[in-house]
Design a protein around this motif. Sequence first.
Motif, short mmCIF file in Angstrom:
data_model
loop_
_atom_site.label_atom_id
_atom_site.label_comp_id
_atom_site.label_asym_id
_atom_site.label_seq_id
_atom_site.Cartn_x
_atom_site.Cartn_y
_atom_site.Cartn_z
N GLU A 144 0.99 -1.32 0.09
CA GLU A 144 0.04 -0.50 0.28
C GLU A 144 0.73 1.36 0.59
OE1 GLU A 144 -0.87 -2.36 2.05
OE2 GLU A 144 -2.06 -3.57 0.78
N THR A 145 1.58 1.41 0.59
CA THR A 145 2.44 2.42 0.45
C THR A 145 3.46 2.66 -0.92
OG1 THR A 145 3.26 2.27 3.34
CG2 THR A 145 4.14 3.48 1.72
N TYR A 146 3.74 1.54 -1.39
CA TYR A 146 4.87 1.29 -2.29
C TYR A 146 3.97 2.35 -2.92
CZ TYR A 146 8.86 -1.07 -1.16
OH TYR A 146 9.72 -1.40 -0.20
N GLN A 147 3.01 1.68 -3.30
CA GLN A 147 1.81 2.64 -4.47
C GLN A 147 1.26 3.46 -4.34
OE1 GLN A 147 0.08 -0.04 -6.61
NE2 GLN A 147 0.03 1.63 -7.61
N LYS A 148 0.39 4.32 -2.86
CA LYS A 148 0.42 5.40 -2.79
C LYS A 148 1.83 6.24 -3.23
CE LYS A 148 1.25 6.74 2.07
NZ LYS A 148 0.32 6.77 3.24
N ALA A 152 0.94 8.83 -6.11
CA ALA A 152 1.91 10.28 -6.01
C ALA A 152 3.36 11.09 -7.29
CB ALA A 152 2.16 10.50 -4.51
N GLY A 153 3.71 10.16 -7.63
CA GLY A 153 4.51 10.04 -8.80
C GLY A 153 6.08 10.15 -8.82
N ALA A 154 6.39 9.62 -7.71
CA ALA A 154 7.80 8.84 -7.79
C ALA A 154 7.90 7.92 -9.13
CB ALA A 154 7.71 8.09 -6.01
N HIS A 155 8.86 7.33 -9.55
CA HIS A 155 8.72 6.46 -10.42
C HIS A 155 9.82 5.63 -10.47
CE1 HIS A 155 10.43 8.70 -13.42
NE2 HIS A 155 11.02 8.28 -14.57
N ARG A 156 11.08 5.85 -9.68
CA ARG A 156 12.19 4.47 -9.96
C ARG A 156 12.27 4.29 -8.67
NH1 ARG A 156 14.77 9.12 -11.95
NH2 ARG A 156 14.26 9.13 -14.13
N PHE A 196 7.07 0.56 -10.60
CA PHE A 196 8.48 1.33 -10.10
C PHE A 196 9.08 0.99 -11.51
CE2 PHE A 196 6.96 2.87 -5.80
CZ PHE A 196 6.84 4.04 -5.86
N GLN A 197 10.03 1.59 -11.78
CA GLN A 197 11.23 1.23 -12.33
C GLN A 197 12.02 0.85 -11.10
OE1 GLN A 197 13.03 3.60 -15.08
NE2 GLN A 197 11.35 4.83 -15.33
N LEU A 198 13.09 -0.64 -11.16
CA LEU A 198 12.80 -1.40 -9.91
C LEU A 198 14.33 -1.11 -10.04
CD1 LEU A 198 12.62 -2.74 -7.48
CD2 LEU A 198 12.88 -4.93 -9.03
N GLY A 199 15.57 -0.93 -9.00
CA GLY A 199 16.96 -0.47 -8.62
C GLY A 199 17.00 -1.44 -7.77
N THR A 200 17.94 -2.52 -7.83
CA THR A 200 19.18 -2.76 -6.60
C THR A 200 20.31 -2.82 -7.06
OG1 THR A 200 18.26 -4.99 -5.09
CG2 THR A 200 19.10 -5.34 -7.91
N GLY A 201 21.20 -3.72 -6.05
CA GLY A 201 22.48 -4.05 -5.70
C GLY A 201 23.24 -3.91 -5.01
N VAL A 202 24.51 -4.08 -4.74
CA VAL A 202 25.38 -5.04 -3.72
C VAL A 202 26.19 -4.15 -3.13
CG1 VAL A 202 24.35 -7.46 -4.23
CG2 VAL A 202 26.76 -6.49 -5.29
N MET A 203 26.81 -4.89 -1.78
CA MET A 203 27.96 -4.12 -1.48
C MET A 203 29.31 -4.66 -1.27
SD MET A 203 26.79 -1.98 1.91
CE MET A 203 25.96 -3.45 2.55
N ILE A 204 30.40 -4.79 -2.11
CA ILE A 204 31.50 -4.97 -2.94
C ILE A 204 31.97 -4.97 -2.21
CG2 ILE A 204 32.89 -5.21 -5.10
CD1 ILE A 204 30.70 -3.78 -6.13
N GLY A 205 33.16 -6.85 -0.96
CA GLY A 205 34.08 -7.01 -0.39
C GLY A 205 33.67 -6.52 0.65
#
Length: 363
Positions: A144-148, A152-156, A196-205
Motif C-alpha cells: 500500500e505504501t509503495y502504491q501510495k 503520488a508521482g515517484a517512478h523509480r 516503479f522502475q526497479l533498482g537493486t544492488g550489492v556491497m562489494i568486498g
Amino acid sequence: MKEFKKLLEQNDFSKDDILSLLKSEGEDNALLLKRSREVADAHIGQKVFLRGLIEYSNICSKNCFYCGIRKGNKAQTRYVMEDEEVLDCTRFAYEKSYGSIVIQTGERADKAFTDKIEHLIRQIKELSHGELGITLSLGEQTAETYQKWFDAGAHRYLLRIETSNPDLYLRYHPDDGNHRFEERLAALERIRRAGFQLGTGVMIGLPGQTLEDLANDLLFIKQLDVDMVGMGPYIEHEDTPMFGDPELILTKMERYQLSLNMLATLRLMMPNINMAATTAMQAIHPDGREEAILAGANIVMPNITPLKYRECYLLYDGKPCVDEEPARCHGCIISRIQSTGNQVGLGEWGDSRHFLAKQVYKY
Ligand code: SAH
Ligand code: SF4
C-alpha cells in the motif's frame, strides 16, 4: 580457459565466465573496461544523467551491522529535514536542470512518515510542473505504501539486496525478525508491482564475501531483470559492529578495483540498464565516479542535502563532499563528467532503457 577477448564479445555469461571477468588483471582488465564502455555507448549512448540526492532523514528503525546511521549507533545525532528545506533543494535541482532527484532516508514505516513522503512527492511534482523525475530509496514498505508513493508521482525505487547470499545476509544483519532476506526479496517484487522502475544492488568486498558470491550477485541481478543498479564498495564505519572484522581481507583499493570490475561485467550482461557511479567509489578514489563512468556507469547522484545535515548522514567513514555546498558540487560534477568524454543529460529524466524496452514489448 576461453580466450579473454572472445569472452568480451559474448552476450550470455556463465558463472565461470563472470569469474574470469571479475578476476581479470593487467591487459585483460584494460580490455574489459574498454569493452564495457563501448557496450554502454552502443546501447544507451554517451549521456550521463543526474539525480540530485536529498538525504531527507537519518532516523532509522533498523540495525544493519555495516551502517553508520543504524538505530543502535547512539553517537549519532538524528534529524529530519523541514519541508521547506526539501523544497529548496528541489528548486536548486530544477533550476540547475537536473532531470531528477532522489529521496533517501533511514527506514521508517509509520504512517506519519509515509504520509509525509507522499505529501513531499506531490509538492515536488507541483513545484517542478511535473518535470522533475523522482527516485525513492526508503527501504522496505508495504504494498500500500509503495502504491501510495507511486501514485503520488515517484517512478523509480532503489532497494539494494546488499548480498544475494542468504547466509551472508544473516551475518550482516541482526536475526531479530526485522531484517529478513526473504522479506527484502518480497519487497523488491512489491516495488515492481506498484509500477516503479526497479533498482537493486550489492556491497562489494564485505568480510567473508567470496568472488563466487559476487558472481552470484551479478547472476541474481540479471535474473531479477532489474532496470537500475547501484552497487559499490563496502567501507567500514567505526561506530558499527562490523568495524574491525578480521575477515575483511581486501584493502580499500582492492574493493575499489573489484567494484569497477563488477560494474564492467554487469554492463556486458545487461547492456541497457541504468547503472550508478556511486559516491562510495569516490570515497576511496578521488576519480572514483569518473572511472565508474568509464567502466559503463551512466548515472551520477550529486549530493544536494543542506550542508548542516551532511555530517549526520555518514553511512561509512570518509564520505566525500561533506563540506561542499551544492552550488560548488554542481560545477565540479559537470566538469568531472565531461572529463570522461561523455555528455551531461541535463533536463532529462534519463529513464532506464531496459524498463522502457519492456513497456514497448508489453503492448
Ligand atoms: N535505508 C535505506 C536507504 C539508505 S541506506 C536502505 O537501507 O535501503 C542506502 C545504502 O547504503 C544501503 O542499501 C547500503 O548498501 C549502503 N551502505 C550502508 N552502509 C554502508 C557501508 N558501510 N559501506 C558501503 N555502503 C553502505
Ligand atoms: Fe537503516 Fe538503511 Fe542503514 Fe540499514 S542500511 S541501518 S536500513 S539506513
